[in-house]
Design a protein around this motif. Structure first.
Motif, PDB file in Angstrom:
ATOM      1  N   HIS A   1      -3.403   2.541   9.720  1.00 29.11           N
ATOM      2  CA  HIS A   1      -2.604   1.612  10.521  1.00 29.11           C
ATOM      3  C   HIS A   1      -3.505   0.665  11.309  1.00 29.11           C
ATOM      4  CE1 HIS A   1       0.638   4.527   9.806  1.00 29.11           C
ATOM      5  NE2 HIS A   1       1.466   3.573  10.173  1.00 29.11           N
TER       6      HIS A   1
ATOM      7  N   HIS B   1       3.132   8.669  15.919  1.00 27.16           N
ATOM      8  CA  HIS B   1       3.504   8.030  14.663  1.00 27.16           C
ATOM      9  C   HIS B   1       2.997   8.799  13.433  1.00 27.16           C
ATOM     10  CE1 HIS B   1       5.247   4.974  12.236  1.00 27.16           C
ATOM     11  NE2 HIS B   1       4.097   4.606  11.712  1.00 27.16           N
TER      12      HIS B   1
ATOM     13  N   HIS C   1       3.858   2.637  15.357  1.00 27.57           N
ATOM     14  CA  HIS C   1       3.353   1.865  14.201  1.00 27.57           C
ATOM     15  C   HIS C   1       3.010   0.447  14.643  1.00 27.57           C
ATOM     16  CE1 HIS C   1       3.297   0.330   9.953  1.00 27.57           C
ATOM     17  NE2 HIS C   1       3.634  -0.777  10.600  1.00 27.57           N
TER      18      HIS C   1
ATOM     19  N   GLU D   1       8.529   1.232  13.072  1.00 24.87           N
ATOM     20  CA  GLU D   1       8.762   1.819  11.749  1.00 24.87           C
ATOM     21  C   GLU D   1       9.236   3.269  11.929  1.00 24.87           C
ATOM     22  OE1 GLU D   1       5.867   1.488   8.158  1.00 24.87           O
ATOM     23  OE2 GLU D   1       5.462   3.363   9.209  1.00 24.87           O
TER      24      GLU D   1
ATOM     25  N   TYR E   1      10.668   6.980  10.488  1.00 29.25           N
ATOM     26  CA  TYR E   1      10.505   7.894   9.351  1.00 29.25           C
ATOM     27  C   TYR E   1      11.738   8.736   9.067  1.00 29.25           C
ATOM     28  CZ  TYR E   1       5.339   7.463   9.904  1.00 29.25           C
ATOM     29  OH  TYR E   1       4.046   7.025   9.978  1.00 29.25           O
TER      30      TYR E   1
HETATM   31 ZN   LIG Z   1       3.520   3.376  10.083  1.00 29.76          ZN
END
Ligand SMILES: [Zn+2]
Length: 282
Positions: free
Chosen positions: A58, A135, A246, A192, A194
């Motif tokens: 990232h 993250h 993220h 972002e 998950y």
């Molecule tokens: Zn990510």
């Protein structure tokens, strides 16, 4: 003498950005970081912050590291040692720390392939210390280190809700002190998000959830259970995980930094609050 020292440290901490000029990103983080802790830390805790990605890397890793450094400097909750190496992760190496933070590392099972290191990390927490994951710290463990996935609470299994979108969240545990940063019971945020495999709600206390039914994306959960931040007890130790982090901007959003700091202080047992699992609410 003590007063003089306090005046000096107070002025020094205020003058820090002047002595060591921050770049624009660091300035934003410094401004967004809570000035005061929710509770006074019991001591200056020692944190080992691991930021190496063994899988996807990232671009927000350096931003997260800067935020954790500034959090340490501005709040005084912990003393931060940063590493991208794994040498310190032995029983002896970890003995001097109170807290491990995994900052957006991926495929942790590749970085810690030795059984002795894996045991050292899990025993560190089970014996009463703290672990915090941000993250993609959950993007790892499975398939060949299932105990890590069990410890952190779930393994990344794709992100139907992409980094460019703004998504609806709800505060599942409104009374938990880690959630005091959220003034509304629902909020929108861009990051972002998950879906997981190896996730078992009965072992975790979910703090924040994604309100997936309000989005046009569908994930892998039959009950639309998409946890975003959670805590758990693990042996005598404590774990806080948040899917947020993220996007770089997450790391200079005041309420997110407050949420992260309170999560860290809860793991360090500065902050009191339950870890018992609760049933899904929506
Ligand atoms: Zn990510």
């Amino acid at each position: 003498m003590k007063i003089l020292f306090l005046i000096f440290t107070f002025q020094f901490s205020l003058a820090l950005p002047l002595l060591f000029p921050f770049n624009e990103e660091e300035n934003k983080i410094w401004e967004a970081m809570p000035k005061k802790t929710t509770v006074k830390p019991a001591k200056l805790h020692k944190a080992l912050i691991y930021s190496h990605a063994s899988g996807f890397k990232h671009s927000s890793i350096p931003t997260g590291a800067k935020a954790l450094r500034i959090m340490a400097e501005k709040t005084g909750v912990f003393d931060a040692t940063f590493t991208i190496k794994t040498e310190e992760f032995t029983k002896k190496g970890l003995a001097k720390y109170d807290l491990i933070i995994f900052n957006n590392c991926t495929h942790i099972q590749k970085a810690f392939a030795e059984d002795s290191q894996r045991k050292a990390i899990l025993n560190f927490i089970q014996d009463g210390k703290a672990f915090v994951g941000f993250h993609s710290a959950s993007d790892g463990g499975l398939p060949n280190w299932p105990e890590y996935t069990e410890m952190i609470g779930g393994c990344f299994a794709g992100h139907p809700w992409g980094a460019g979108g703004t998504w609806p969240f709800f505060v599942e545990d409104k009374k938990h002190p880690i959630n005091r940063a959220f003034t509304e019971s629902e909020f929108s945020f861009s990051d972002e998000i998950y879906q997981y495999k190896g996730y078992d709600r009965s072992k975790l206390r979910i703090l924040i959830g994604l309100d997936s039914l309000k989005t046009d994306k569908k994930g892998n959960s039959k009950t639309n259970d998409y946890p975003v931040s959670w805590v758990r007890s693990y042996g005598k130790g404590r774990i806080f995980y948040s899917n947020f982090g993220h996007n770089k901007a997450t790391w200079w959003t005041p309420f997110m930094l407050q949420h992260f700091l309170d999560g860290i202080q809860w793991c360090l047992m500065d902050l009191k609050g339950p870890s018992k699992s609760t049933p899904q609410k929506i």
